[in-house]
Write a protein that holds these residues in place. Structure first.
Motif, PDB file in Angstrom:
ATOM      1  N   ILE A 169     -17.353 -88.796 -23.707  1.00 54.53           N
ATOM      2  CA  ILE A 169     -18.265 -89.311 -22.673  1.00 54.53           C
ATOM      3  C   ILE A 169     -19.623 -89.631 -23.299  1.00 54.53           C
ATOM      4  CG2 ILE A 169     -19.587 -88.680 -20.614  1.00 54.53           C
ATOM      5  CD1 ILE A 169     -17.038 -87.094 -19.724  1.00 54.53           C
TER       6      ILE A 169
ATOM      7  N   VAL B  64     -18.901 -94.610 -17.716  1.00 54.98           N
ATOM      8  CA  VAL B  64     -19.462 -93.279 -17.447  1.00 54.98           C
ATOM      9  C   VAL B  64     -20.955 -93.314 -17.121  1.00 54.98           C
ATOM     10  CG1 VAL B  64     -17.715 -92.044 -18.777  1.00 54.98           C
ATOM     11  CG2 VAL B  64     -19.871 -92.666 -19.891  1.00 54.98           C
TER      12      VAL B  64
ATOM     13  N   TYR C 213     -21.248 -92.798 -11.011  1.00 58.78           N
ATOM     14  CA  TYR C 213     -20.393 -91.989 -11.882  1.00 58.78           C
ATOM     15  C   TYR C 213     -21.212 -91.153 -12.860  1.00 58.78           C
ATOM     16  CZ  TYR C 213     -16.690 -94.884 -10.047  1.00 58.78           C
ATOM     17  OH  TYR C 213     -15.822 -95.520  -9.207  1.00 58.78           O
TER      18      TYR C 213
ATOM     19  N   TYR D 228     -19.927 -87.693 -14.740  1.00 58.91           N
ATOM     20  CA  TYR D 228     -19.488 -87.753 -16.132  1.00 58.91           C
ATOM     21  C   TYR D 228     -20.602 -87.422 -17.115  1.00 58.91           C
ATOM     22  CZ  TYR D 228     -15.226 -89.862 -14.318  1.00 58.91           C
ATOM     23  OH  TYR D 228     -14.071 -90.087 -13.646  1.00 58.91           O
ATOM     24  N   TYR D 229     -21.558 -88.332 -17.226  1.00 60.00           N
ATOM     25  CA  TYR D 229     -22.548 -88.182 -18.293  1.00 60.00           C
ATOM     26  C   TYR D 229     -23.377 -86.905 -18.143  1.00 60.00           C
ATOM     27  CZ  TYR D 229     -25.956 -89.374 -21.818  1.00 60.00           C
ATOM     28  OH  TYR D 229     -26.742 -89.346 -22.936  1.00 60.00           O
TER      29      TYR D 229
ATOM     30  N   ALA E  77     -21.347 -83.870 -18.720  1.00 60.36           N
ATOM     31  CA  ALA E  77     -21.035 -83.735 -20.148  1.00 60.36           C
ATOM     32  C   ALA E  77     -22.229 -83.146 -20.904  1.00 60.36           C
ATOM     33  CB  ALA E  77     -20.642 -85.088 -20.735  1.00 60.36           C
TER      34      ALA E  77
END
Lengths: 475, 477
Positions: free
Chosen positions: A300, A354, A359, A363-364, A367
């Motif tokens: 990611i 991502v 999103y 995601y990011y 992560a």
């Protein structure tokens, strides 16, 4: 004398006593390349060079080979991508300046790599794959496959690679050489064409640990041109080559010994651990509980950064531009559509996704949080341990073509190296054995930030008490 | 139905740093295209940005002057979009941790003070300039990478005039600080406006339009007026307003649709990994705070209080810092307690001279002392008001003092009755009708005769004395 087979620390005294000249070394390398590189393909843009030796070659002492993603002024730097075709940087990367200042000559052929360092096998190069010198049917690892293979095949004295998720260590392991990913911020990234800015580091790939330490001495240090380089004193790393590990505490992460690890790799690592124990180190099992998230977190963060870093390859200023386009958008689309290879496109699309609105948090941002947990795992271990030992890769070099159709399988070949980049810590890979089929196996030594001297101390001690690094491939 | 406009302004201004935001290139305006570029601002592969500390300090200074909270922690983010004037195809900007936020600016509107909230002021880099020629487009990257401060107001502006006052006030403050030239013509200040309307007295916001391409504060005001009227007509006709970006066409006096919201871009902001985060030391903030000069509003209030100026005069004088300093030194040099007399000159004759020359008051090259001396000549009735204006022009053109010019040009006012007699004699002789008119009770005829005397004396006659003398003569005749 076959000068190309020697290490830099063997060559330098001979140069100093004028027993040999810098030119002799170059001649040896060129003739070696001429005789075997058509099989190995460690170097790029040398095929059509009729007069092998005519290209400009600055004189210096020991020549050094540079990965194709590190900017060398006036010398093509294309990241082995069609999209950077013909790009001659107008400036030298900071590491190149440092190498030149130290009297080294920059070798005029550059080392093959996966396009933009996207890969673990060098199969994603626009210039075709590099072959593993130990078995030409197999990959050299990646993305610094050209750098590792040319050092292993004695087509270079030493080389620079770059490591974003294992791109120095995994090919070093596959090719039976020594490769170090320094602490994030130890070596300037200025002039390294970025893949993932928060993970990339330039590092040395060498025939033995001493050369590695010598090369790190030259390239490391604070650089005002790189805001992420860190202003801490640089040690003389050769001073840590003491052949002594008595009393050192070494951790072995239990999470790394899981299904999927090759039995021969596991066996070699166990023997290496026993060796270090016999040399007086204290070895214990440790836990890095968030290790299993490293690969997804990496894919990611790294792709998000890459999608932005690679936006500039748009056909406007440099490199490849598609012809016969209707308008600006069409030019962008065709240039990037024709200029990037499949893996680059895959990562740009993944990274764009991502970071997209809606999103990003899932995601990011998530992560980034897990990345912190991974780093904290290491922090905890290093409170009580001097270093961690692990395999570099779960398997020895795999066959060319074996994993190209399955990106996920390919991504898993970096399962043991990726955490190190996420945590920003230094790690080395050095030979610790061979499979029955004669393929090299690598051992990884990690330590806390800026503890490269600890890594070198353990690596050197192990190397001095084993013979693996003395074996040469037969090509 | 009566509508109330709701306006928010986004102002981008070039910070006046010698070098660009993230490299060492010059920020000088007007250089040969692509002569002020390097691999870093051209976004060449492998290059990295290094933040210009002065840009950060200027941004902090501006934030403090705009009553913002300077954030102790600040960082940069990438704003991703493709365009040929953006070499990296992303802009280094600030997303969630701007340099400063939550400030305000005070404006005077309808005799009252109104506070316009400022959401944030953040640093970013400028893009290049596209030049379209026939069938090709060229890019000039000289401007690329210049440090920009983006100042975003709250949607608390309720009329085009308020917007105009906000911009004037903002420019004045930033110029006082010396952090920007705020020159719209040179592109060092750009302004976009978001505007919507709602029935007066209601709370929910209407659908907004974003206005771009205004090249002066007046254009901003005009574009807003046009847009408010357009939206009102829309609503009154029962139509819906569409969220869109419109371009102002100054020549045509109207705006046209550039893009609608459907085409809105996803900039995919994420933290710029090539720059570290910045912790702003409170010592640095204090140091910068100390370096902030007296700002226009404080100066304005002080001028009213200390020098007894009218609101109008004070406001005009404080607009530009150097002019305010010049005005203050004139007022201090001027011994009379009633400063209105000297201020009339500053905001009158001097201002027209400056406007005619397209420069500032202080750039006319007049010393405070000389101006005061000139005014003193008039007050002592040694020269006429009319002559004094001629002297002023001469002072500007020749850089000489008033006394010297008066002497050279022989402009001393004639108050000596003997010297005026001849002119009066002639005027009466030549204008019998006026004399008759006056005698018939037409007071205006007297002024006409005075005018004739002034003309004959080439403006040197003291008009009061002349009037007195003519009157006496006609009445005694």
């Amino acid at each position: 004398m076959e000068l190309h087979k020697l290490t830099a620390h063997e060559l330098i005294p001979k140069l100093e006593t004028k027993e040999i000249s810098a030119e002799d070394i170059l001649q040896a390398l060129y003739s070696r390349i001429k005789s075997i590189d058509s099989k190995v393909n460690a170097y790029v843009r040398r095929q059509n060079d009729s007069s092998f030796r005519d290209s400009p070659q600055e004189t210096g002492t020991v020549p050094i080979t540079i990965k194709d993603n590190i900017c060398t002024q006036g010398l093509n730097t294309e990241c082995c991508s069609k999209i950077l075709g013909g790009f001659k940087p107008p400036y030298d990367a900071t590491v190149i300046k440092k190498l030149k200042a130290a009297g080294l000559s920059i070798f005029n052929f550059k080392a093959n790599m996966d396009e933009f360092a996207f890969g673990s096998s060098t199969e994603n190069s626009f210039f075709g794959t590099t072959h593993n010198p130990w078995d030409l049917e197999r990959v050299p690892g990646g993305s610094s496959g050209g750098s590792a293979a040319c050092v292993a095949a004695d087509e270079a004295i030493w080389a620079l690679g770059s490591d974003t998720g294992g791109s120095i260590r995994q090919p070093a392991s596959f090719c039976g050489v020594v490769g170090l990913k320094p602490t994030y911020g130890r070596v300037s990234r200025y002039g390294l064409i970025a893949f993932a800015s928060s993970l990339d580091q330039i590092g040395p790939i060498t025939k033995d640990v001493r050369d590695n330490a010598m090369l790190l001495n030259i390239i490391s240090g604070y650089d005002a041109l790189d805001s992420t380089s860190i202003n801490t004193a640089v040690q003389d790393y050769t001073k840590s080559l003491t052949n002594d590990v008595k009393g050192l505490k070494i951790g072995v992460p239990k999470e790394y010994f899981v299904e999927g690890m090759d039995k021969e790799v596991e066996g070699a690592l166990q023997e290496a651990i026993n060796k270090l124990k016999s040399l007086g180190a204290e070895v214990k099992e440790v836990s890095l509980p968030h290790s299993k998230y490293a690969v997804p977190v990496y894919y990611i963060i790294a792709t998000a950064e890459a999608s932005s870093n690679l936006a500039r390859f748009d056909g406007v200023q440099y490199g490849f531009r598609a012809q016969q386009t209707q308008n600006l958008i069409d030019m962008y689309k065709k240039t990037r559509g024709q200029g990037f290879g499949d893996e680059a496109k895959r990562r740009i699309i993944l990274g764009t996704f991502v970071l997209s609105h809606g999103y990003y948090d899932a995601y990011y941002l998530r992560a980034l949080k897990v990345r912190t947990l991974i780093k904290q795992d290491f922090d905890k271990v290093f409170k009580d341990f001097d270093c961690i030992i692990a395999p570099t890769a779960p398997t020895p070099a795999f066959k060319i073509g074996e994993k190209v159709s399955d990106p996920l399988k390919m991504y898993l070949s970096d399962i043991y190296t990726i955490s190190v980049n996420l945590a920003g810590i230094p790690a080395i890979s050095l030979p610790c054995g061979f499979t029955k089929a004669g393929l090299p196996i690598g051992m990884q030594i990690m330590s806390k930030p800026f503890a490269e001297e600890m890594i070198y101390r353990v690596a050197y001690t192990y190397e001095q008490n084993t013979d693996w690094h003395k074996s040469k491939p037969k090509i | 139905m009566e509508f109330e406009p709701v306006i928010g302004l986004e102002v981008h201004l070039h910070l006046k740093t010698k070098t660009k935001a993230f490299c060492g290139c010059s920020t000088e305006f007007g250089g040969q295209p692509n002569s002020q570029v390097c691999p870093v601002c051209l976004g060449f592969p492998g290059t990295l940005p290094v933040l210009n500390k002065v840009a950060l300090e200027y941004a902090i200074k501006a934030g403090l002057a705009l009553n913002c909270t300077v954030n102790k922690f600040t960082k940069f983010d990438r704003k991703n979009y493709f365009y040929p004037d953006l070499p990296k195809d992303y802009q280094i900007s600030q997303y969630d941790f701007p340099v400063s936020s939550n400030g305000f600016l005070e404006i005077d509107i309808d005799g009252k003070i109104k506070r316009i909230g400022i959401t944030r002021a953040h640093l970013e880099e400028d893009a290049g300039k596209l030049i379209h020629k026939d069938s090709v487009s060229l890019v000039d990257f000289n401007r690329t990478g210049i440090a920009l401060l983006e100042i975003v107001s709250m949607p608390e502006i309720n009329s085009p005039q308020e917007a105009y006052e906000y911009l004037t006030g903002l420019k004045s403050i930033l110029k006082y600080l010396g952090v920007s030239d705020c020159d719209m013509e040179k592109g060092s200040l750009r302004c976009d406006a978001n505007v919507s309307i709602r029935p007066k007295g209601t709370i929910p916001l209407g659908v907004k339009a974003e206005l771009k391409n205004m090249n002066s504060f007046k254009a901003v005001r005009d574009a807003l007026e046009y847009e408010i009227e357009r939206q009102a007509k829309c609503l009154e006709a029962g139509e819906k307003i569409i969220q869109e970006t419109r371009l102002w066409d100054e020549k045509q006096g109207c705006s046209v649709v550039m893009r609608t919201k459907e085409g809105a871009q996803d900039y995919r902001y994420f933290p710029e990994p090539d720059l570290t985060t910045f912790i702003i030391d409170s010592g640095l903030i204090d140091e910068i705070r100390k370096s902030i000069p007296e700002l226009p509003r404080e100066k304005y209030q002080r001028f009213i209080k200390e020098y007894g100026l009218s609101i109008y005069d004070a406001k005009l004088l404080v607009l530009i810092r150097e002019d305010a300093d010049f005005a203050e030194s004139c007022m201090q040099t001027y011994a009379n307690n009633d400063k209105k007399l000297i201020v009339n000159w500053l905001n009158g004759a001097l201002l027209s001279e400056a406007n005619a020359r397209n420069c500032q008051l202080c750039q006319l090259g007049i010393k405070a002392q000389d101006l005061v001396e000139l005014v003193n000549f008039v007050e002592r009735q040694e020269i006429s008001n009319l002559s004094a204006k001629t002297v002023l022009t001469q002072m500007i053109e020749t850089k000489k003092g008033p006394a010297e010019i008066i002497k050279e040009k022989n402009l001393s006012q004639i108050s000596d009755t003997g010297a005026l007699d001849g002119f009066i004699e002639e005027a009466i002789k030549e204008n019998e009708k006026s004399v008759a008119d006056y005698k018939a009770g037409k007071e205006n005829a007297l002024m006409f005769l005075v005018g004739q005397v002034m003309k004959k004396s080439k403006g040197k006659a003291n008009p009061k004395t002349a009037q007195e003398l003519i009157k006496r003569r006609l009445e005694n005749a």
